[in-house]
Every structure is written in structure tokens, then in C-alpha cells.
Design an enzyme around this catalytic site. Structure first.
Site, mmCIF file in Angstrom:
data_model
loop_
_atom_site.group_PDB
_atom_site.id
_atom_site.type_symbol
_atom_site.label_atom_id
_atom_site.label_comp_id
_atom_site.label_asym_id
_atom_site.label_seq_id
_atom_site.Cartn_x
_atom_site.Cartn_y
_atom_site.Cartn_z
ATOM 1 C CB ILE A 72 -0.916 0.047 1.235
ATOM 2 C CG1 ILE A 72 -1.721 -1.253 1.362
ATOM 3 C CG2 ILE A 72 -1.827 1.266 1.176
ATOM 4 C CD1 ILE A 72 -2.683 -1.513 0.253
ATOM 5 C CB CYS A 92 5.941 6.549 2.753
ATOM 6 S SG CYS A 92 5.438 5.816 4.353
ATOM 7 C CB SER A 93 4.775 1.546 0.576
ATOM 8 O OG SER A 93 5.944 0.761 0.792
ATOM 9 C CB ALA A 94 1.657 -0.513 4.501
ATOM 10 C CG MET A 246 10.548 2.691 -1.317
ATOM 11 S SD MET A 246 9.455 3.715 -0.307
ATOM 12 C CE MET A 246 7.849 3.013 -0.752
#
Length: 380
Positions: A72, A92-94, A246
Site C-alpha cells: 500500500i 512511503c508504503s506499507a 525503497m
């Protein structure tokens, strides 16, 4: 109130073999939805485009994605792009829940331990860490992005995680201000080979573990588990888990810069080779052998079309050196074009011959060593 889809997600992960029993209670105690903003981006299909999804206008779709085994994205381009626009670089992610549980399994957290997380993101992983260490334990999580840190801090505080401290800082510079050493350190951002911050080793107790996804310009993917030794070194081995993260923001590299280059440029030096580049660049073990031996080199592969052959590209953006390899119409010969001060394909061939002469070792057999003075990868 948003529905809690965690039990169903846990059941799917368990059925797929991605939720070990020892992680089950912690996973069920933390609802991923509590850490995901209402406006997100997701890839509906693997490798498909990112689609903006909003909880208010599409609650079922939002909940379905949040409680799926998918990444996500919660921020693009360091926050310069606002939803619903899709930016260039997710920042940024989950992470996929299956990747989260795989990393937590490798970390082997015990109750009461002190854990440092590099890269807070949404705060979801910090909550899982807090559940695993329990009240006697402590979790410190560091986030370089001020806005992300504030959001994660608010979520964790609101859910009552008193054993978690969110720190806004660049974890690659210095950890001395934290004033403690840790039993476990986990990085949720990829670390450049040869540039794992030694301050992480200094702030890990002997026998403690540092878990970090490693990357090079040419390759990424292995999760390396380092164990800190009494003498101040850290010895690592690649886990079987493959992850994509990332880069650490301080190690972030600019784009490869292939634009404007012509694969058949007349100014390039021309040679021929019997070494086909495709398997070497598209398969993990030879690509990593090349990546370690040929630094600052990136690659790209073009499929064959009616107008040109298949092309393998190599490019060093620092020296502006490049090389292309294309199959000659007849036989197994390939034409090589090289330009600039480096002869990138020659370097690749040398690395490949060395790798083959040593039995084509997989990366799981490599030994990663971090000391105050150097960082090395050797075969064992």
C-alpha cells in the site's frame, strides 16, 4: 468504524505458509487498517499501474486492498505529489504482509528485547515489534521524514503503545543520541552494498542481529542477516527471503539516464563476444556477481522488435560510459558497442568468468563482513 479484516488476512497468510505460529498472536493484535491513511495508491494487478483509492468514496475497495497481501503506497516523491495524482517514485508504503512476517521471522525477536527499526513509515511494523517484545521490551523506530514520523507517532500513541518511541532523524548518520544499544536492528529500506552504516553495528549488543535488505546499482533483493561479534565486526548471510524496498533516502541514486543514448551509435568501439548477456542480467545469482564486481553500473534489456534486435544495455551515469550487446543475425556471436572511459562489457565478462570458475555460487553462500574499516563479500 472500519471493519477489521485482520483475521481473514491472517487465515490467508497462514494457509499460504506465510504466518508462522509464533507470530500469530502479534499479527492478530494489530489491525493494518489502523495505520493506513484514507487515501492510498495500490497496484490492482501485479506490475500494473498505481490506482488511487479513497476510503470514503470506495470503502469496500479500500478495505479489500488494506487487508490483502499487497503493498500500500502512502506517499509519492517525498510528499510533493498529492492524492489522487500518481508520482514518479513511491517514498512511503506499507509492505506486503507476507514480506513483513518473513522479516520478523528472520529477526527472531524474543520478549523483553530492545529493538531499533530503521524506517518507521506508517508505524504498522513498529506496532508488531512492540507486540513481540511485550511490555518489558522497548522499540525505537527512526523516520527521516518529519511528517511521516508525526503521523506514525500519533497512530502508535493513540493505540496505547507506550513501549514505542518514534524518533525523527537520519539513521545513517549517528545513533549516539539514542543512548542505548539494541538486541535487534531491522531496516525497512534498502542499503547500498558496502555502505551499511557502521553506527548500526556499534549500537548492537554482541550476539545481536541486524537485518537489512541489500542493493547494488545492478541488483537488489537479498535480505541479509548480520550477527554482531564480540570484536566489533558483523558477519552476514543472505536469507532465502527476497524483498523489494525503497532505498535509504541518503543513499538514493538518480535515474539511470539511458535517454538520449543510441544503441548503435557510430562513435562506439565495436567488438564481438560469444557470451550472451540475457541470462546473466536477468537471473539473480549471476546478476549479483556482476553487481558486486562492476560498481556504479545499471542495466536495461530491450526485447526484439521488427526494427531492431534484442538489446542489453549497461550504463555508468558517473563516467557516462555505456555498452550495448546485441545478437548477430547468424550464429551465437553478439556485437558489443562500448563508449566512454570504462569498458563495461569487458568488466562484466571478467566478473562472469570469475563466477563460473568458482562453480557459479548462489548468493546464499556469500559471507558479508562489516568492520570499522571495510565492508567485504567473500565466498565460503
Amino acid at each position: 468504524m472500519k471493519p477489521n479484516g485482520t483475521p481473514a488476512l491472517a487465515a490467508r497468510l497462514s494457509s499460504a505458509g506465510n504466518l508462522p505460529a509464533e507470530l500469530g498472536p502479534a499479527f492478530l493484535a494489530v489491525d493494518r487498517a489502523s495505520f493506513i491513511p484514507d487515501r492510498i495508491w495500490c497496484q490492482i494487478e501485479d506490475d500494473g499501474p498505481y490506482a488511487p483509492i479513497e476510503a470514503d468514496s470506495e470503502p469496500a475497495r479500500w478495505a479489500g486492498m488494506v487487508h490483502s497481501d499487497r503493498v500500500i503506497v502512502t506517499q509519492f516523491d517525498d510528499g510533493r505529489v498529492t492524492w489522487p495524482q500518481v508520482g514518479h517514485r513511491p517514498t512511503c508504503s506499507a509492505s506486503m504482509p507476507s514480506a513483513v512476517t518473513a522479516m520478523l521471522t528472520e529477526l527472531d525477536i524474543q520478549p523483553g528485547q530492545s529493538v531499533l527499526e530503521i524506517g518507521t513509515g506508517t508505524g504498522y511494523n513498529a506496532a508488531l515489534l512492540a507486540e513481540l517484545v511485550g511490555e518489558p521490551g522497548r522499540v525505537t523506530t527512526i523516520e527521516v521524514d518529519t511528517e511521516l514520523a508525526e503521523q506514525a507517532r500519533a497512530r502508535l500513541t493513540g493505540l496505547g503503545y507506550t513501549n514505542v518511541e518514534v524518533v525523527t532523524a537520519d539513521a545513517t548518520v549517528n545513533l549516539a543520541d539514542l543512548g542505548r544499544r539494541y538486541d535487534r536492528i531491522i531496516a525497512t529500506a534498502a542499503v547500498q552494498v558496502g555502505h551499511l552504516p557502521y553506527t548500526w553495528v556499534e549500537h548492537t549488543n554482541p550476539g545481536g542481529v541486524i537485518l537489512a535488505p541489500m542493493r547494488a546499482e545492478l541488483a537488489s533483493g537479498p535480505l541479509v542477516r548480520f550477527v554482531v561479534q564480540d570484536g566489533g565486526a558483523a558477519i552476514g548471510r543472505a536469507c532465502n527471503t527476497r524483498v523489494g524496498f525503497m532505498e535509504l533516502r541518503s543513499q538514493r541514486a538518480a535515474g539511470a539516464g539511458f535517454a538520449g543514448l543510441r544503441w548503435n551509435d557510430d562513435s562506439a568501439d565495436v567488438t564481438y563476444t560469444d557470451v550472451a548477456p540475457w541470462r546473466l542480467l536477468l537471473t539473480e545469482n549471476p546478476r549479483w556477481a556482476i553487481a558486486v564486481a562492476v560498481p556504479n553500473c545499471r542495466y536495461m534489456v530491450w526485447e526484439k522488435t521488427s526494427e531492431r534486435p534484442g538489446i542489453a544495455w549497461l550504463h555508468d551515469p558517473l563516467s557516462r560510459s555505456w555498452a550495448t550487446v546485441a545478437r548477430v543475425d547468424s550464429g551465437d556471436h553478439h556485437i558489443v558497442r562500448q563508449h566512454g572511459p570504462r569498458r563495461l562489457w569487458n568488466e562484466v565478462e571478467t566478473a562472469v568468468h570469475w563466477w563460473q570458475a568458482h562453480g557459479e555460487p548462489p548468493i546464499e553462500t556469500w559471507k558479508w563482513t562489516i568492520t570499522p574499516n571495510q565492508q567485504t563479500i567473500t565466498l565460503t
